[in-house]
Design an enzyme around this catalytic site. Structure first.
Site, PDB file in Angstrom:
ATOM      1  N   HIS A  19       1.012  -1.200  -0.026  1.00 56.49           N
ATOM      2  CA  HIS A  19      -0.055  -0.011  -0.056  1.00 56.49           C
ATOM      3  C   HIS A  19       0.837   1.244  -0.051  1.00 56.49           C
ATOM      4  O   HIS A  19       0.706   2.333  -0.634  1.00 56.49           O
ATOM      5  CB  HIS A  19      -0.923   0.107   1.397  1.00 56.49           C
ATOM      6  CG  HIS A  19      -1.947  -0.965   1.375  1.00 56.49           C
ATOM      7  ND1 HIS A  19      -2.184  -1.644   2.622  1.00 56.49           N
ATOM      8  CD2 HIS A  19      -2.972  -1.511   0.336  1.00 56.49           C
ATOM      9  CE1 HIS A  19      -3.292  -2.670   2.347  1.00 56.49           C
ATOM     10  NE2 HIS A  19      -3.773  -2.312   0.810  1.00 56.49           N
ATOM     11  N   LYS A  43     -16.438  -7.418   6.702  1.00 59.50           N
ATOM     12  CA  LYS A  43     -15.816  -8.433   7.395  1.00 59.50           C
ATOM     13  C   LYS A  43     -15.616  -7.460   8.808  1.00 59.50           C
ATOM     14  O   LYS A  43     -15.410  -6.572   8.727  1.00 59.50           O
ATOM     15  CB  LYS A  43     -14.351  -8.153   6.475  1.00 59.50           C
ATOM     16  CG  LYS A  43     -14.245  -8.425   5.121  1.00 59.50           C
ATOM     17  CD  LYS A  43     -13.046  -8.058   4.436  1.00 59.50           C
ATOM     18  CE  LYS A  43     -13.415  -7.340   3.232  1.00 59.50           C
ATOM     19  NZ  LYS A  43     -12.104  -6.864   2.680  1.00 59.50           N
ATOM     20  N   ARG A  92      -1.267  -6.416  -8.357  1.00 56.36           N
ATOM     21  CA  ARG A  92      -0.024  -7.094  -7.991  1.00 56.36           C
ATOM     22  C   ARG A  92       0.236  -8.160  -9.249  1.00 56.36           C
ATOM     23  O   ARG A  92       1.401  -8.476  -9.572  1.00 56.36           O
ATOM     24  CB  ARG A  92      -0.148  -7.558  -6.789  1.00 56.36           C
ATOM     25  CG  ARG A  92      -0.271  -6.730  -5.603  1.00 56.36           C
ATOM     26  CD  ARG A  92      -0.734  -6.966  -4.317  1.00 56.36           C
ATOM     27  NE  ARG A  92      -2.189  -7.677  -4.444  1.00 56.36           N
ATOM     28  CZ  ARG A  92      -3.056  -8.135  -3.514  1.00 56.36           C
ATOM     29  NH1 ARG A  92      -2.599  -7.927  -2.154  1.00 56.36           N
ATOM     30  NH2 ARG A  92      -4.164  -8.422  -3.665  1.00 56.36           N
ATOM     31  N   SER A 130      -2.927  -7.553   2.838  1.00 57.29           N
ATOM     32  CA  SER A 130      -3.397  -7.282   4.273  1.00 57.29           C
ATOM     33  C   SER A 130      -3.869  -8.806   4.825  1.00 57.29           C
ATOM     34  O   SER A 130      -3.736  -9.167   6.124  1.00 57.29           O
ATOM     35  CB  SER A 130      -4.506  -6.347   4.341  1.00 57.29           C
ATOM     36  OG  SER A 130      -4.010  -5.157   3.908  1.00 57.29           O
TER      37      SER A 130
HETATM   38  O1  PNS Z   1      -8.578  -3.107  -0.185  1.00 57.95           O
HETATM   39  P1  PNS Z   1      -9.840  -3.491  -0.650  1.00 57.95           P
HETATM   40  O2  PNS Z   1     -10.669  -4.289   0.244  1.00 57.95           O
HETATM   41  O3  PNS Z   1      -9.480  -4.314  -1.874  1.00 57.95           O
HETATM   42  O4  PNS Z   1     -10.945  -2.565  -1.209  1.00 57.95           O
HETATM   43  C1  PNS Z   1     -12.184  -2.476  -1.739  1.00 57.95           C
HETATM   44  C2  PNS Z   1     -12.829  -1.099  -1.946  1.00 57.95           C
HETATM   45  C3  PNS Z   1     -13.117  -0.590  -0.725  1.00 57.95           C
HETATM   46  C4  PNS Z   1     -12.239  -0.490  -2.708  1.00 57.95           C
HETATM   47  C5  PNS Z   1     -14.250  -1.708  -2.511  1.00 57.95           C
HETATM   48  O5  PNS Z   1     -14.845  -2.596  -1.746  1.00 57.95           O
HETATM   49  C6  PNS Z   1     -15.247  -0.458  -2.785  1.00 57.95           C
HETATM   50  O6  PNS Z   1     -14.944   0.397  -3.167  1.00 57.95           O
HETATM   51  N1  PNS Z   1     -16.141  -0.631  -1.714  1.00 57.95           N
HETATM   52  C7  PNS Z   1     -17.173   0.418  -1.518  1.00 57.95           C
HETATM   53  C8  PNS Z   1     -18.735   0.098  -2.191  1.00 57.95           C
HETATM   54  C9  PNS Z   1     -18.521   0.150  -3.574  1.00 57.95           C
HETATM   55  O7  PNS Z   1     -18.670   1.388  -4.291  1.00 57.95           O
HETATM   56  N2  PNS Z   1     -18.949  -0.809  -4.142  1.00 57.95           N
HETATM   57  C10 PNS Z   1     -19.128  -0.882  -5.862  1.00 57.95           C
HETATM   58  C11 PNS Z   1     -17.551  -1.190  -6.393  1.00 57.95           C
HETATM   59  S1  PNS Z   1     -17.863  -2.236  -7.575  1.00 57.95           S
END
Ligand code: PNS
Length: 181
Positions: A19, A43, A92, A130
């Site tokens: 990150h 989660k 990645r 993570s």
């Molecule tokens: O670090 P992560 O868990 O891979 O991040 C995922 C994240 C937070 C970027 C994604 O789950 C997100 O944007 N969630 C917010 C809800 C949302 O907008 N959902 C539609 C996206 S397709």
């Protein structure tokens, strides 16, 4: 340097060296980078949002064009509210691609003016996530080199509260009182 604001959304539970690598790279190409922690993650997180914010604050203190925030609900709505033009996400390995592509296209459908930009972290972090860091730390394995030292320490404190007590005794021991005098 690309003018305007970019948002780097994620869970950051906990922030990893991957990150940090991406934040540094992003801060070099965007005028302002907003690292945004998702608040309503389904989660059960290891670190509270406040703890993640505190860690990221310390870790990004030297990057003047990096700002921290949290968000709830749709990421595109948050991005719009802060006038972000781009979303930054890390890829990645090929295994990330499918999920990231799906998310980027869904976000584009929701907000066609918001572009997703993918960047690759340094190859030495290509397997760091993570989730794996939490798993290794929870089973007592070493996470040195995978996360910043500050996060390593916070993981140790979280998983072994006695470690924190050793460092900051709640009750002044006679030995400590003598040392202080
Ligand atoms: O670090 P992560 O868990 O891979 O991040 C995922 C994240 C937070 C970027 C994604 O789950 C997100 O944007 N969630 C917010 C809800 C949302 O907008 N959902 C539609 C996206 S397709």
């Amino acid at each position: 340097m690309t003018k305007g604001i970019a948002v780097y959304p994620g869970s950051f539970d906990p922030p990893t060296n991957g990150h940090l690598d991406l934040i540094e790279r992003g801060s070099k190409i965007f005028e302002e980078l907003v690292v945004a922690i998702l608040r309503n993650s389904e989660k059960s997180p290891m670190f509270s949002v406040a703890e993640r914010l505190e860690m990221l604050r310390e870790l990004t203190a030297g990057l003047k064009n990096v700002r921290l925030d949290t968000f709830d609900g749709l990421m595109v709505q948050f991005a719009k509210s802060i006038h972000a033009k781009c979303v930054l996400r890390g890829i990645r390995a090929i295994s990330d691609y499918e999920y990231e592509l799906q998310m980027a296209l869904m976000n584009r459908r929701l907000e066609p003016t918001l572009e997703t930009v993918f960047m690759m972290p340094a190859d030495k972090y290509s397997y760091v996530s993570s989730r794996l860091v939490r798993e290794v730390a929870q089973t007592g394995g070493p996470v040195k080199g995978l996360v910043p030292e500050l996060v390593e320490q916070k993981l140790r404190e979280k998983l072994d509260p006695a470690y924190k007590l050793q460092k900051e005794p709640l009750i002044d021991s006679p030995r400590r009182r003598k040392k202080k005098a």
